[in-house]
Design a protein around this motif. Structure first.
Motif, mmCIF file in Angstrom:
data_model
loop_
_atom_site.group_PDB
_atom_site.id
_atom_site.type_symbol
_atom_site.label_atom_id
_atom_site.label_comp_id
_atom_site.label_asym_id
_atom_site.label_seq_id
_atom_site.Cartn_x
_atom_site.Cartn_y
_atom_site.Cartn_z
ATOM 1 N N HIS A 428 43.624 34.646 31.431
ATOM 2 C CA HIS A 428 43.360 35.024 32.815
ATOM 3 C C HIS A 428 42.020 34.446 33.274
ATOM 4 N N HIS A 435 43.697 38.500 40.789
ATOM 5 C CA HIS A 435 44.954 37.957 40.263
ATOM 6 C C HIS A 435 46.131 38.534 41.051
ATOM 7 N N THR A 565 47.765 33.149 37.190
ATOM 8 C CA THR A 565 46.961 33.555 36.043
ATOM 9 C C THR A 565 45.750 32.653 35.842
#
Length: 849
Positions: A428, A435, A565
């Protein structure tokens, strides 16, 4: 070296030590600046420079904000162009400044030179805006200041700085919430505040929060927020420089915990010190972004007044003035609290409206205290929130703004804990809330025809889907369970269920949303970790999905989730895997049943045979190759892949020499490699050794031995660089053939070096070997950090124990891999030997930190 230079270095060290003790930002920066001023005066006096010239501090040094390792920006201002002797004298002076141990940025200019340069170069103009006399000719400096501000075009300066700000924000992907932000340059960082101060100064509206308050540029509340944010960011930057012992403005993983501990943050049961520090940073950056939005728009209004604009009263609270949504009176939100959410709905649902007015934004900052439990339970507010979710356009912008202004977390308390929450993993790139916003944005992209060229299947599915707003809601909640312990997808499904009950969403929609959130990881895991050529895999996945509507929604959410991501996580290969899984599952959820293995075998042979005959291969050639193959081969390959392999091999079959064929997959997703050669021990490891040497990443491997003892292996690889994939595919065939014909000695296995990010998030490898459902084969699961040569090392260990590898599924998520291998061999029937294999794999997979 003169004593005063040594004194400066000694004083700098003492100031740093004192700051580490008391953390007093303003006194540190003032004292450090004063120490540099004194040293420069001494050098100028020794060089006999101060009387004839004005020595001027520029940039941050001019602001009296000399950070520990900041650049020392100095201008030598002359009353005439220096001759050679004077030039050498100035040059010698400037060279001596480097002895202070700081990076020196210098310039030599006359007043006319400086004014001409500033009129052509916004960077020079900005530097002179903050110019400060260190020593020397005060009247010469006063002349520069007078002429500079006389010719200052405040409107032009603002326009240039706003464009510069926009470009800088785009460079950092328009978010302050990356996991390693730059406290100076990232959106919401110090540079954003500097732009506010510069534009205000250029317009004569004050250059500091105190001056801006006195001039009426901002309110007392805004001045306090501005000072608080400015102080916090300067604190971060000083600690960063001192911890790194260099000019470092990035809150990189290596420094986050060290800075946090130095700044007094402590680990708690639920939060590490570094996480607490970053939470504070993100809240500060959000505050800066809010203030920047208000004041940059205020400057826009001041410098570029629209003149007369058509006014349109919308209701008792709102009025449209041209393309700006404004409030009708002060205290509008207190009189009509329901209007808080309505403002964002009106902005995005009314085509002419492009922005919220300064007065509306200021009211909004004060009105957030109105969002209490009564506000949250108000039916009108719940209805308005769902209207925003269901808008045909502008949904992602509205949610992004609601999050940016702190409204979303107040209205949905379940969202609050993910705001600014870091994700301590290897793939991430953003905080959980950012996100989430990116997933929503990606979903909405698929509803817009201008993005249809990127992923046409996604656009078609989105536009044909009934009530596609459900995907937005699922995206908003898909990671809401993170940080609460346990499986976040299950926790998120429970949170979403409570939300649906509170918002009176019907049961059918609720069930659909809960399914998407609960299973939002499933499709990715199946596509990347299981064998999609196995009909049982597809059948089990279809049983989970059950309906075409669910399949469509899960496919879209999965694509959007992976793409949001991080830039390195989404690949064409993953796209291809997900599409393969989608298309294979679709007939099953439409028909409600799956063909048996024998039917599938006949179907694949029929489809492949048709393609092969069309390619000009004779039936007897097909039969000669196919009679060496078993059911297992056909179950591992699609009809199209079987056809390509047969056509490629038919020209050379039969052969005892190594044969290699390659092709570039659709959308450059990778290179597929076919290797046909007499089988031998260590063959798989040898091929991987070659691929490692050529800097390829192996995405998929299928190992098969024919009835006449030939290796019939296929690999899918991707390039680790930016080389021409078509040229690589052409070069692979002769090079790998040569490698197989004349095998080379393989390198020894050894733990590889890790990236900086991997070292910060050390992941203990996990190795597990267990028998599959048939009891004839075993599944080897490996989770570890990715590195060059990883698959080769695994293959070498398996080869050592005479374990055969049948298939390899490579799942890379950023810098972490989760690989699954189907293996067999006599050694696996012996428990002590199996334990030894696991131990050796753990040893070679454990990284050198």
């Amino acid at each position: 070296m003169a004593d005063f230079i040594e004194n400066f270095k000694k004083l700098s060290a003492e100031l740093a030590e004192k700051f580490m003790t008391d953390g007093r930002v303003t006194s540190y920066l003032s004292a450090h600046t004063a120490a540099a001023d004194q040293c420069i005066r001494e050098i100028a006096r020794e060089e006999n420079l101060s009387g004839d010239y004005a020595l001027v501090a520029l940039g941050g040094y001019g602001r009296k904000e000399l950070f520990p390792y900041s650049d020392l920006d100095v201008m030598v201002l002359c009353d005439h162009d220096p001759d050679q002797k004077e030039g050498e004298k100035i040059e010698h002076f400037l060279m001596r400044l480097w002895d202070m141990g700081l990076t020196v940025g210098s310039s030599v200019r006359t007043v006319d030179n400086a004014l001409n340069e500033s009129s052509r170069d916004i960077t020079v103009q900005t530097a002179i805006l903050e110019a400060r006399l260190i020593t020397g000719n005060a009247s010469l400096f006063a002349e520069l200041q007078k002429e500079f501000f006389r010719q200052m075009d405040a409107a032009g300066f603002y326009r240039a700085k706003s464009l510069e700000l926009r470009q800088r924000h785009q460079k950092y992907e328009d978010t302050p919430y990356s996991l390693e932000p730059n406290v100076k340059e990232s959106p919401g960082g110090l540079r954003d505040l500097h732009v506010l101060f510069w534009c205000s100064h250029a317009a004569g509206m004050g250059s500091t929060p105190e001056e801006m308050l006195a001039a009426g540029t901002l309110s007392a509340q805004e001045a306090d927020k501005l000072k608080e944010a400015h102080h916090a960011l300067k604190t971060f930057r000083i600690y960063l420089h001192l911890m790194a012992k260099r000019h470092e403005d990035r809150l990189i993983f290596d420094l986050q915990n060290r800075v946090a501990k130095a700044a007094g943050y402590k680990d708690t049961e639920h939060q590490l010190a570094g996480e607490a520090l970053m939470k504070r940073y993100y809240l500060t950056a959000k505050s800066v972004m809010q203030l920047s939005d208000i004041f940059m728009q205020m400057f826009e209004d001041k410098f570029f007044d629209e003149g007369y604009v058509k006014e349109n009263v919308i209701d008792r609270t709102f009025i449209a003035r041209g393309y700006t949504l404004d409030i009708t009176h002060d205290g509008a939100f207190k009189d009509d609290p329901n209007a808080i959410l309505r403002a964002f709905y009106l902005l995005e649902s009314s085509a002419p409206l492009k922005r919220l007015s300064v007065s509306l934004l200021r009211e909004l900052m004060s009105a957030r205290e109105l969002i209490d439990e009564h506000f949250r339970q108000d039916h009108a507010n719940k209805s308005m929130f769902l209207q925003i979710i269901k808008m045909p356009h502008g949904v992602s912008h509205a949610l992004l703004d609601l999050n940016q202004w702190g409204i979303l977390e107040l209205f949905l308390p379940e969202f609050r804990h993910i705001v600014g929450q870091m994700q301590h993993d290897l793939f991430h790139t953003y905080t959980v809330d950012q996100h989430t916003m990116r997933v929503v944005r990606n979903i909405r992209y698929f509803s817009r025809s201008e993005y249809a060229h990127e992923y046409p299947i996604c656009t078609r599915l989105m536009q044909s889907m009934k009530d596609n707003w459900r995907l937005v809601l699922a995206a908003l909640f898909h990671d809401i369970g993170k940080g609460l312990g346990g499986h976040h997808e299950k926790i998120g499904a429970d949170i979403l269920k409570a939300f649906c009950e509170r918002f009176e969403i019907d049961q059918e929609t609720t069930d659909y949303l809960i399914f998407l959130v609960r299973e939002h990881l499933t499709m990715s895991l199946v596509a990347q970790k299981q064998d999609l050529s196995d009909p049982d895999v597809i059948k089990r996945f279809a049983e989970v999905v059950q309906t075409e509507d669910r399949l469509n929604g899960l496919f879209l959410l999965t694509v959007c989730d992976i793409r949001a991501t991080g830039p390195k996580v989404w690949t064409q290969w993953k796209s291809q895997l997900l599409q393969d899984l989608y298309w294979q599952t679709l007939p099953l959820v439409r028909q409600g049943g799956a063909p048996d293995r024998q039917s599938l075998l006949l179907q694949r042979q029929k489809e492949a045979g048709k393609l092969i005959v069309e390619a000009g291969v004779k039936p007897e050639q097909i039969e000669a190759i196919w009679k060496t193959l078993t059911l297992q081969y056909y179950l591992r390959h699609t009809a199209e892949s079987i056809a390509w392999q047969t056509v490629s091999l038919a020209k050379f079959f039969p052969t005892e020499s190594p044969f290699v064929a390659t092709r570039v997959l659709a959308q450059n997703a990778g290179i597929e490699i076919l290797v046909y050669t007499p089988d031998r021990a260590g063959l798989f490891a040898s091929i991987l050794g070659f691929l490692q040497k050529k800097r390829f990443s192996v995405l998929d491997a299928r190992i098969y031995t024919t009835l006449d003892h030939k290796a019939f292996n296929t690999f899918v690889v991707s390039d680790n660089g930016s080389r021409d994939i078509n040229q690589l595919a052409r070069e692979l065939e002769p090079e790998l053939t040569e490698w197989l014909t004349h095998p080379k000695e393989l390198p020894k296995t050894k733990p590889g070096k890790l990236s900086r990010r991997s070292r910060h998030f050390p992941l203990q490898p996990i190795v597990n070997i267990e028998a599959d459902e048939t009891g004839r084969n075993w599944l080897l699961s490996v989770t570890c950090m990715d590195r060059i040569g990883l698959l080769f090392d695994i293959a070498t260990i398996l080869n050592k124990y005479h374990v055969n590898l049948q298939t390899a599924k490579i799942m890379t998520m950023g810098e972490r891999v989760e690989d699954v291998f189907l293996i067999d061999g006599e050694a696996l029937k012996d428990i002590p030997t199996t334990v030894a294999i696991e131990r050796d794999l753990m040893e070679v997979l454990t990284p050198n930190l």
